[in-house]
Design a protein around this motif. Structure first.
Motif, PDB file in Angstrom:
ATOM      1  N   PRO A   8      -6.163 -24.416   1.150  1.00  0.00           N
ATOM      2  CA  PRO A   8      -6.865 -23.148   1.273  1.00  0.00           C
ATOM      3  C   PRO A   8      -5.935 -21.991   0.989  1.00  0.00           C
ATOM      4  N   GLN A   9      -6.506 -20.904   0.485  1.00  0.00           N
ATOM      5  CA  GLN A   9      -5.722 -19.735   0.151  1.00  0.00           C
ATOM      6  C   GLN A   9      -6.170 -18.555   1.002  1.00  0.00           C
ATOM      7  N   HIS A  10      -5.218 -17.633   1.227  1.00  0.00           N
ATOM      8  CA  HIS A  10      -5.585 -16.387   1.868  1.00  0.00           C
ATOM      9  C   HIS A  10      -6.600 -15.660   1.003  1.00  0.00           C
ATOM     10  N   PRO A  11      -7.486 -14.872   1.600  1.00  0.00           N
ATOM     11  CA  PRO A  11      -8.269 -13.961   0.787  1.00  0.00           C
ATOM     12  C   PRO A  11      -7.316 -13.071  -0.001  1.00  0.00           C
ATOM     13  N   PRO A  12      -7.667 -12.723  -1.261  1.00  0.00           N
ATOM     14  CA  PRO A  12      -6.759 -11.922  -2.070  1.00  0.00           C
ATOM     15  C   PRO A  12      -6.402 -10.619  -1.374  1.00  0.00           C
ATOM     16  N   MET A  13      -5.179 -10.123  -1.646  1.00  0.00           N
ATOM     17  CA  MET A  13      -4.778  -8.837  -1.106  1.00  0.00           C
ATOM     18  C   MET A  13      -5.686  -7.742  -1.650  1.00  0.00           C
ATOM     19  N   SER A  14      -5.926  -6.758  -0.835  1.00  0.00           N
ATOM     20  CA  SER A  14      -6.710  -5.615  -1.285  1.00  0.00           C
ATOM     21  C   SER A  14      -5.914  -4.829  -2.306  1.00  0.00           C
ATOM     22  N   ASP A  15      -6.607  -3.959  -3.072  1.00  0.00           N
ATOM     23  CA  ASP A  15      -5.925  -3.112  -4.038  1.00  0.00           C
ATOM     24  C   ASP A  15      -4.894  -2.237  -3.350  1.00  0.00           C
ATOM     25  N   GLU A  16      -5.223  -1.782  -2.133  1.00  0.00           N
ATOM     26  CA  GLU A  16      -4.298  -0.928  -1.392  1.00  0.00           C
ATOM     27  C   GLU A  16      -3.035  -1.693  -1.032  1.00  0.00           C
ATOM     28  N   ALA A  17      -3.204  -2.959  -0.610  1.00  0.00           N
ATOM     29  CA  ALA A  17      -2.040  -3.760  -0.259  1.00  0.00           C
ATOM     30  C   ALA A  17      -1.194  -4.055  -1.487  1.00  0.00           C
ATOM     31  N   ARG A  18      -1.853  -4.397  -2.611  1.00  0.00           N
ATOM     32  CA  ARG A  18      -1.106  -4.661  -3.830  1.00  0.00           C
ATOM     33  C   ARG A  18      -0.350  -3.424  -4.284  1.00  0.00           C
ATOM     34  N   ALA A  19      -0.937  -2.234  -4.049  1.00  0.00           N
ATOM     35  CA  ALA A  19      -0.273  -0.993  -4.441  1.00  0.00           C
ATOM     36  C   ALA A  19       1.018  -0.786  -3.674  1.00  0.00           C
ATOM     37  N   ASN A  20       1.136  -1.441  -2.520  1.00  0.00           N
ATOM     38  CA  ASN A  20       2.338  -1.298  -1.724  1.00  0.00           C
ATOM     39  C   ASN A  20       3.483  -2.161  -2.214  1.00  0.00           C
ATOM     40  N   LEU A  21       3.197  -3.043  -3.170  1.00  0.00           N
ATOM     41  CA  LEU A  21       4.270  -3.840  -3.734  1.00  0.00           C
ATOM     42  C   LEU A  21       5.070  -2.983  -4.700  1.00  0.00           C
ATOM     43  N   PRO A  22       6.356  -3.286  -4.886  1.00  0.00           N
ATOM     44  CA  PRO A  22       7.224  -2.368  -5.619  1.00  0.00           C
ATOM     45  C   PRO A  22       7.037  -2.427  -7.119  1.00  0.00           C
ATOM     46  N   ALA A  23       7.057  -1.244  -7.760  1.00  0.00           N
ATOM     47  CA  ALA A  23       7.178  -1.183  -9.202  1.00  0.00           C
ATOM     48  C   ALA A  23       8.651  -1.166  -9.571  1.00  0.00           C
ATOM     49  N   GLY A  24       9.478  -0.753  -8.660  1.00  0.00           N
ATOM     50  CA  GLY A  24      10.918  -0.726  -8.855  1.00  0.00           C
ATOM     51  C   GLY A  24      11.601  -0.808  -7.509  1.00  0.00           C
ATOM     52  N   CYS A  25      12.922  -0.932  -7.514  1.00  0.00           N
ATOM     53  CA  CYS A  25      13.663  -1.089  -6.280  1.00  0.00           C
ATOM     54  C   CYS A  25      14.819  -0.114  -6.266  1.00  0.00           C
ATOM     55  N   PRO A  26      15.278   0.357  -5.112  1.00  0.00           N
ATOM     56  CA  PRO A  26      14.717   0.095  -3.796  1.00  0.00           C
ATOM     57  C   PRO A  26      13.256   0.521  -3.671  1.00  0.00           C
ATOM     58  N   MET A  27      12.574  -0.110  -2.770  1.00  0.00           N
ATOM     59  CA  MET A  27      11.151   0.099  -2.588  1.00  0.00           C
ATOM     60  C   MET A  27      10.899   0.868  -1.307  1.00  0.00           C
ATOM     61  N   ASP A 206       7.699   7.378   8.461  1.00  0.00           N
ATOM     62  CA  ASP A 206       6.239   7.443   8.355  1.00  0.00           C
ATOM     63  C   ASP A 206       5.635   6.046   8.254  1.00  0.00           C
ATOM     64  N   ASN A 207       6.166   5.119   9.054  1.00  0.00           N
ATOM     65  CA  ASN A 207       5.686   3.731   9.044  1.00  0.00           C
ATOM     66  C   ASN A 207       5.868   3.073   7.683  1.00  0.00           C
ATOM     67  N   SER A 208       6.875   3.546   6.929  1.00  0.00           N
ATOM     68  CA  SER A 208       7.190   2.933   5.652  1.00  0.00           C
ATOM     69  C   SER A 208       8.436   2.078   5.805  1.00  0.00           C
ATOM     70  N   TYR A 209       8.723   1.286   4.793  1.00  0.00           N
ATOM     71  CA  TYR A 209       9.935   0.500   4.796  1.00  0.00           C
ATOM     72  C   TYR A 209      10.490   0.458   3.385  1.00  0.00           C
ATOM     73  N   SER A 210      11.764   0.156   3.251  1.00  0.00           N
ATOM     74  CA  SER A 210      12.376   0.047   1.934  1.00  0.00           C
ATOM     75  C   SER A 210      13.239  -1.195   1.871  1.00  0.00           C
ATOM     76  N   ILE A 211      13.355  -1.721   0.679  1.00  0.00           N
ATOM     77  CA  ILE A 211      14.138  -2.922   0.420  1.00  0.00           C
ATOM     78  C   ILE A 211      15.238  -2.552  -0.570  1.00  0.00           C
TER      79      ILE A 211
END
Length: 239
Positions: A8-27, A206-211
């Motif tokens: 079984p798979q998780h339900p797909p991430m929402s568009d909002e969640a996917r938007a939180n993935l990095p386009a570049g780093c640090p994130m 602001d409840n954000s994080y960076s990598i």
């Protein structure tokens, strides 16, 4: 040839969640509320060992991930994203690193005396997936510099090193930057050559994080300069 069982798979991430993935780093992107709560408690946690928590509440998953074919319970679903492994991953064949299911995280945190509410387990699992995806994306920015020689790098192993601050983190702290709340060292197999990466995890206001992921040692300095120069040429921030 038999067809391998489907898990079984998780339900797909929402568009909002996917938007939180990095386009570049640090994130630096908005995380979910559970991240903020974990970040707030991270400084109170004991130092990490290789199997202790990420974000002060989400364990690094080294043990084999239990796949339950046919289960309709979303808490048993294994997240879709994976990281290629060097034959020692936690999948059945050892070829990939799998993220744990919500139930596995819930049980692991309970064993470590860091229990969470069961209704939060799915959110924690999704955050764990987002963070591991983000970390691997940051690593791959550097590995892509070597794509001609090694088009398919893999993750050999990793280690949690919370409380062991890198020279860069200590240097930035002299100028008022908060120390990272967690650190991992990931070892990448670059087609037979092992390359160690230092990954610092920072929390924002602001409840954000960076990598902040980068190759370690003097051999990694050239790649850091190379990537920074390439970003500047493309009009991106090198930091």
């Amino acid at each position: 040839m038999s067809t391998p069982p489907q898990h079984p798979q998780h339900p797909p991430m929402s568009d909002e969640a996917r938007a939180n993935l990095p386009a570049g780093c640090p994130m630096s992107k908005k995380g979910q509320a559970v991240v903020a709560e974990s970040v707030a408690s991270a400084s109170k946690e004991p130092k990490d060992t290789p199997d202790k928590p990420l974000f002060g509440g989400i364990p690094c998953q080294r043990a084999k991930v239990e796949v339950k074919p046919g289960s309709a319970d979303p808490h048993d679903a294994i997240p879709e994203s994976t990281i290629p492994a060097s034959g020692r991953g936690n999948s059945d064949d050892g070829k990939t690193w799998l993220n744990p299911s919500a139930n596995q995280l819930f049980r692991a945190l309970k064993r470590k005396d860091k229990p969470i509410d069961y209704e939060d387990a799915l959110s924690v699992a999704r955050v764990h997936e987002m963070v591991t995806d983000g970390s691997w994306s940051c690593v791959m920015e550097y590995e892509n510099l070597h794509s001609r020689d090694c088009p398919n790098p893999t993750l050999a192993r990793f280690e949690g090193k919370d409380g062991v601050y890198s020279p860069k983190a200590r240097f930035l702290n002299l100028f008022g930057v908060n120390l990272p709340f967690d650190r991992h060292d990931w070892t990448v197999d670059r087609c037979g050559k092992e390359v160690r990466y230092i990954i610092d995890y920072y929390s924002g206001d602001d409840n954000s994080y960076s990598i902040d992921a980068r190759p370690a040692g003097f051999s990694g300095l050239f790649d850091r300069a190379h990537l920074a120069f390439r970003k500047m040429v493309n009009g991106e921030s090198p930091w």
